[in-house]
Motif scaffolding. Structure first.
Motif, PDB file in Angstrom:
ATOM      1  N   ILE A 120       0.840  -1.211   0.000  1.00  0.00           N
ATOM      2  CA  ILE A 120       0.000   0.000   0.000  1.00  0.00           C
ATOM      3  C   ILE A 120       0.868   1.251   0.000  1.00  0.00           C
ATOM      4  O   ILE A 120       0.646   2.181  -0.790  1.00  0.00           O
ATOM      5  CB  ILE A 120      -0.942  -0.008   1.217  1.00  0.00           C
ATOM      6  CG1 ILE A 120      -2.028  -1.066   1.029  1.00  0.00           C
ATOM      7  CG2 ILE A 120      -1.587   1.360   1.417  1.00  0.00           C
ATOM      8  CD1 ILE A 120      -2.841  -1.336   2.263  1.00  0.00           C
ATOM      9  N   ILE A 121       1.881   1.288   0.859  1.00  0.00           N
ATOM     10  CA  ILE A 121       2.701   2.487   0.971  1.00  0.00           C
ATOM     11  C   ILE A 121       3.604   2.665  -0.243  1.00  0.00           C
ATOM     12  O   ILE A 121       3.651   3.739  -0.858  1.00  0.00           O
ATOM     13  CB  ILE A 121       3.541   2.441   2.255  1.00  0.00           C
ATOM     14  CG1 ILE A 121       2.640   2.623   3.482  1.00  0.00           C
ATOM     15  CG2 ILE A 121       4.621   3.516   2.240  1.00  0.00           C
ATOM     16  CD1 ILE A 121       3.364   2.528   4.800  1.00  0.00           C
ATOM     17  N   LEU A 122       4.353   1.618  -0.604  1.00  0.00           N
ATOM     18  CA  LEU A 122       5.358   1.752  -1.654  1.00  0.00           C
ATOM     19  C   LEU A 122       4.762   1.859  -3.050  1.00  0.00           C
ATOM     20  O   LEU A 122       5.407   2.421  -3.951  1.00  0.00           O
ATOM     21  CB  LEU A 122       6.336   0.578  -1.601  1.00  0.00           C
ATOM     22  CG  LEU A 122       7.269   0.516  -0.395  1.00  0.00           C
ATOM     23  CD1 LEU A 122       8.197  -0.679  -0.498  1.00  0.00           C
ATOM     24  CD2 LEU A 122       8.077   1.803  -0.261  1.00  0.00           C
ATOM     25  N   GLY A 127       2.508   5.778  -5.615  1.00  0.00           N
ATOM     26  CA  GLY A 127       2.060   5.893  -6.996  1.00  0.00           C
ATOM     27  C   GLY A 127       1.085   7.035  -7.201  1.00  0.00           C
ATOM     28  O   GLY A 127       1.225   7.833  -8.130  1.00  0.00           O
ATOM     29  N   LEU A 128       0.084   7.125  -6.320  1.00  0.00           N
ATOM     30  CA  LEU A 128      -0.891   8.210  -6.419  1.00  0.00           C
ATOM     31  C   LEU A 128      -0.225   9.572  -6.204  1.00  0.00           C
ATOM     32  O   LEU A 128      -0.531  10.551  -6.910  1.00  0.00           O
ATOM     33  CB  LEU A 128      -2.010   8.009  -5.393  1.00  0.00           C
ATOM     34  CG  LEU A 128      -3.058   6.949  -5.730  1.00  0.00           C
ATOM     35  CD1 LEU A 128      -3.995   6.739  -4.538  1.00  0.00           C
ATOM     36  CD2 LEU A 128      -3.856   7.344  -6.969  1.00  0.00           C
ATOM     37  N   HIS A 367       6.513   7.739 -13.363  1.00  0.00           N
ATOM     38  CA  HIS A 367       6.964   6.871 -12.267  1.00  0.00           C
ATOM     39  C   HIS A 367       5.769   6.424 -11.427  1.00  0.00           C
ATOM     40  O   HIS A 367       5.668   5.259 -11.032  1.00  0.00           O
ATOM     41  CB  HIS A 367       7.958   7.617 -11.373  1.00  0.00           C
ATOM     42  CG  HIS A 367       9.263   7.927 -12.030  1.00  0.00           C
ATOM     43  ND1 HIS A 367       9.664   9.209 -12.313  1.00  0.00           N
ATOM     44  CD2 HIS A 367      10.265   7.119 -12.468  1.00  0.00           C
ATOM     45  CE1 HIS A 367      10.861   9.189 -12.876  1.00  0.00           C
ATOM     46  NE2 HIS A 367      11.252   7.929 -12.985  1.00  0.00           N
ATOM     47  N   GLY A 368       4.864   7.359 -11.157  1.00  0.00           N
ATOM     48  CA  GLY A 368       3.683   7.026 -10.365  1.00  0.00           C
ATOM     49  C   GLY A 368       2.820   5.983 -11.030  1.00  0.00           C
ATOM     50  O   GLY A 368       2.307   5.066 -10.369  1.00  0.00           O
ATOM     51  N   ALA A 369       2.652   6.089 -12.347  1.00  0.00           N
ATOM     52  CA  ALA A 369       1.840   5.114 -13.077  1.00  0.00           C
ATOM     53  C   ALA A 369       2.433   3.713 -12.961  1.00  0.00           C
ATOM     54  O   ALA A 369       1.704   2.725 -12.804  1.00  0.00           O
ATOM     55  CB  ALA A 369       1.728   5.528 -14.547  1.00  0.00           C
TER      56      ALA A 369
END
Length: 384
Positions: A120-122, A127-128, A367-369
């Motif tokens: 969830i965190i990484l 990502g969001l 990167h987030g995607a």
């Protein structure tokens, strides 16, 4: 009216009192309704109960975010982010330890909880944050020395927690002789990290300005007050806000864990995997931190996002694993830490992707995607 009373009224708003009352009131009501909810719950009542609990948690979460942002503004990073991170993580560790000390078998609770938090965190929150922040600000520069320190810690701690037991342990658990040095090494490494982060290397965890390179050994900006000076001048504000933050966080964590049975029941009726409940619980427990991170990303404060997210996971692994291993040794319980092959692969890819993402001078929406896709794969594995 004394100056202290006036000061408290300025720091603690009526909305803060309402949030605290609702949070603890909902937890008390849940305890009173426990016999009713222990039996097979009718679907309409189950949905209503879950909706009320989630609504109260969301309301309290925004109160936590308010206090965390005020403390971060007053103390500055990394101290402000560390306050929120340690408040949530310590309560989470205490609850996991309480479950282990209670009746029943809980051999995999630490492994499942920390794995869910890691993904969830990484991947989801990071990502969001990168997607939203990168879209608004195109690219965001971060302090690569501090980020590298977080990732170095995670590589070692995650390997000790989930990888090594599968290779040298017995049935996925460390032996007594193996657990002792693992506990000592983990505690020493985490303690040394905190010592450096809050001391000589505090400057490595602060926001960077375009075209400005900070000295790694500079804990504060030139002319800025030190953390000791800030605490001396604003002691009352820091203590009051920290107290309100903790008192507001505790109901969030308690309600999240108490609604686990309801989630298990509901997901079981839908045919969803049991592990999904753990993921949802972990997401709710770290909701205040997630909201704070997303708000920081929208404001272009990418280093604060990193401090919140990577710092939370370093603290989670660095505190949870030693705690459960010590409890296991004292109570003669088996603590299974070894992960499945699929989850180990996802953890390895996640750490590799994180290292690749934050090796760049500027992180972007692309990167987030990539991180969000990896989280979607994790959810896919849960349903496999």
């Amino acid at each position: 009216m004394s100056s202290t009373t006036r000061s408290l009224k300025q720091l603690v708003a009526a909305s803060d009192v309402v949030r605290i009352a609702l949070g603890w009131g909902a937890f008390g009501a849940l305890l009173l309704a426990h016999p009713l909810l222990a039996a097979p719950v009718p679907a309409p009542l189950l949905v209503v109960a879950l909706a009320i609990i989630v609504a109260v948690i969301l309301l309290c979460a925004f109160g936590v975010v308010k206090q965390a942002e005020a403390l971060a503004h007053r103390l500055g990073d990394p101290y402000g982010s560390l306050v929120l991170t340690l408040s949530i993580v310590l309560i989470e560790v205490i609850l996991i330890s309480a479950v282990m000390l209670g009746p029943g078998e809980h051999a995999t609770i630490a492994r499942d909880s920390v794995m869910a938090v890691s993904m969830i965190i990484l991947n989801l929150v990071i990502g969001l944050a990168l997607l939203l922040g990168g879209t608004r600000h195109r690219g965001m520069a971060h302090n690569r020395t501090g980020t590298s320190a977080y990732l170095a810690m995670l590589v070692v701690l995650v390997s000790l927690a989930f990888g090594l037991p599968a290779l040298v342990g017995q049935d996925g658990a460390y032996t007594f002789a193996q657990a002792i040095p693992v506990v000592v090494l983990t505690v020493l490494l985490y303690g040394f990290f905190l010592f450096r982060q809050m001391g000589a290397q505090a400057g490595d965890f602060t926001e960077v300005e375009e075209g400005v390179t900070r000295r790694a050994s500079t804990p504060t900006d030139a002319g800025a007050p030190s953390i000791r000076d800030t605490l001396r001048v604003h002691r009352t504000e820091v203590i009051v806000r920290l107290t309100v933050l903790v008192v507001t966080v505790i109901p969030i964590v308690l309600l999240s864990h108490d609604m686990a049975a309801l989630l298990d029941d509901g997901l079981g009726r839908l045919g969803a995997p049991a592990a999904l409940a753990g993921v949802l619980i972990a997401a709710i427990v770290f909701l205040p931190e997630s909201i704070t991170a997303l708000r920081a990303a929208l404001g272009g404060e990418i280093q604060r996002v990193i401090n919140l997210c990577h710092g939370a996971l370093v603290s989670t692994v660095g505190l949870t694993i030693p705690a459960v291993l010590v409890i296991g040794m004292l109570t003669d319980q088996t603590v299974i830490l070894a992960e499945t092959s699929a989850d180990l692969l996802l953890l390895g890819v996640t750490l590799l992707l994180s290292a690749t993402t934050f090796a760049a001078k500027r992180v972007t929406a692309m990167h987030g995607a990539a991180h969000l896709v990896l989280f979607a794969v994790y959810v896919l594995v849960l349903f496999s």
